[in-house]
Design an enzyme around this catalytic site. Structure first.
Site, mmCIF file in Angstrom:
data_model
loop_
_atom_site.group_PDB
_atom_site.id
_atom_site.type_symbol
_atom_site.label_atom_id
_atom_site.label_comp_id
_atom_site.label_asym_id
_atom_site.label_seq_id
_atom_site.Cartn_x
_atom_site.Cartn_y
_atom_site.Cartn_z
ATOM 1 N N GLY A 46 1.222 8.129 59.675
ATOM 2 C CA GLY A 46 0.609 9.353 59.174
ATOM 3 C C GLY A 46 -0.494 9.791 60.116
ATOM 4 C CD GLN A 51 -6.098 10.380 61.424
ATOM 5 O OE1 GLN A 51 -5.139 10.740 60.770
ATOM 6 N NE2 GLN A 51 -6.269 9.130 61.820
ATOM 7 C CB CYS A 94 -7.282 4.375 59.843
ATOM 8 S SG CYS A 94 -7.750 6.096 60.130
ATOM 9 C CG LEU A 95 -2.807 6.249 63.972
ATOM 10 C CD1 LEU A 95 -1.924 7.472 64.236
ATOM 11 C CD2 LEU A 95 -2.339 5.052 64.785
ATOM 12 C CG HIS A 136 -4.851 6.652 55.055
ATOM 13 N ND1 HIS A 136 -5.414 5.419 55.268
ATOM 14 C CD2 HIS A 136 -5.110 7.370 56.186
ATOM 15 C CE1 HIS A 136 -5.981 5.392 56.473
ATOM 16 N NE2 HIS A 136 -5.812 6.563 57.050
ATOM 17 C CD GLU A 137 -2.633 10.181 57.227
ATOM 18 O OE1 GLU A 137 -3.522 10.846 57.778
ATOM 19 O OE2 GLU A 137 -2.349 9.010 57.562
ATOM 20 C CG HIS A 140 -7.818 11.048 57.534
ATOM 21 N ND1 HIS A 140 -8.928 10.517 58.154
ATOM 22 C CD2 HIS A 140 -6.841 10.117 57.689
ATOM 23 C CE1 HIS A 140 -8.637 9.323 58.669
ATOM 24 N NE2 HIS A 140 -7.367 9.051 58.397
HETATM 25 ZN ZN ZN Z 1 -6.419 7.331 58.831
#
Ligand code: ZN
Length: 164
Positions: A46, A51, A94-95, A136-137, A140
């Site tokens: 995701g 991000q 998480c990226l 999660h997204e 963000h």
């Molecule tokens: Zn993340």
């Protein structure tokens, strides 16, 4: 298409609430395509617009590609329309917080509602990894990261691990 640079925590853009997407322009379509390419390259399941430094309510996800089947979804202006009573704790990466995972407790299932790139509003019930990624997204887009979902002690431990 292009792989975009990924913003890492504590960049302030990851703590900012994002603005709704209005008209679905060519630029939005191109951004979504670039974000999918960036997500697959990372590799991740995701990726949310903040991000990659864009403060708009857009994320991409694919809950199954790591198991061999690509099911990309682009969500514009997503909302969690409902969630299960059952909660479950899972380790989340998480990226934007590379190198560590954090144990986050969330509802096991959600009903997501969103606008697709075709401009149509749609909804789907999600469970398992898909429910986890969608929550999660969506976080963000509200300027919330995994650290913010932890109690004080767990947050301190996670921040120390991230700093190390
Ligand atoms: Zn993340």
């Amino acid at each position: 298409m292009a792989v975009l640079p990924i913003v890492t925590w504590p960049d302030a853009r990851l703590s900012t609430s994002c603005a709704a997407v209005g008209e679905i322009t060519e630029e939005i379509r191109a951004l979504a395509a670039d974000m999918l390419e960036t997500m697959y390259a990372a590799p991740g399941r995701g990726l949310a617009a903040p991000q990659v430094g864009r403060l708009i309510r857009l994320f991409v996800m694919d809950a199954t590609w790591k198991e061999g089947v690509r099911t990309p979804i682009v969500m514009l202006n997503p909302e969690i329309a409902g969630f299960s009573e059952t909660v479950i704790g899972m380790d989340e990466g998480c990226l934007s917080i590379p190198g560590i995972t954090t144990h986050v407790t969330r509802p096991a299932g959600v009903t997501m509602s969103w606008t697709g790139l075709d401009g149509l509003r749609q909804s789907a019930e999600m469970a398992g990894n898909a429910a986890r990624i969608a929550q999660h997204e969506t976080d963000h887009l509200d300027g919330v990261v995994t650290f913010d979902r932890l109690d004080d002690a767990a947050r301190e431990t996670a921040l120390a691990e991230y700093a190390a």
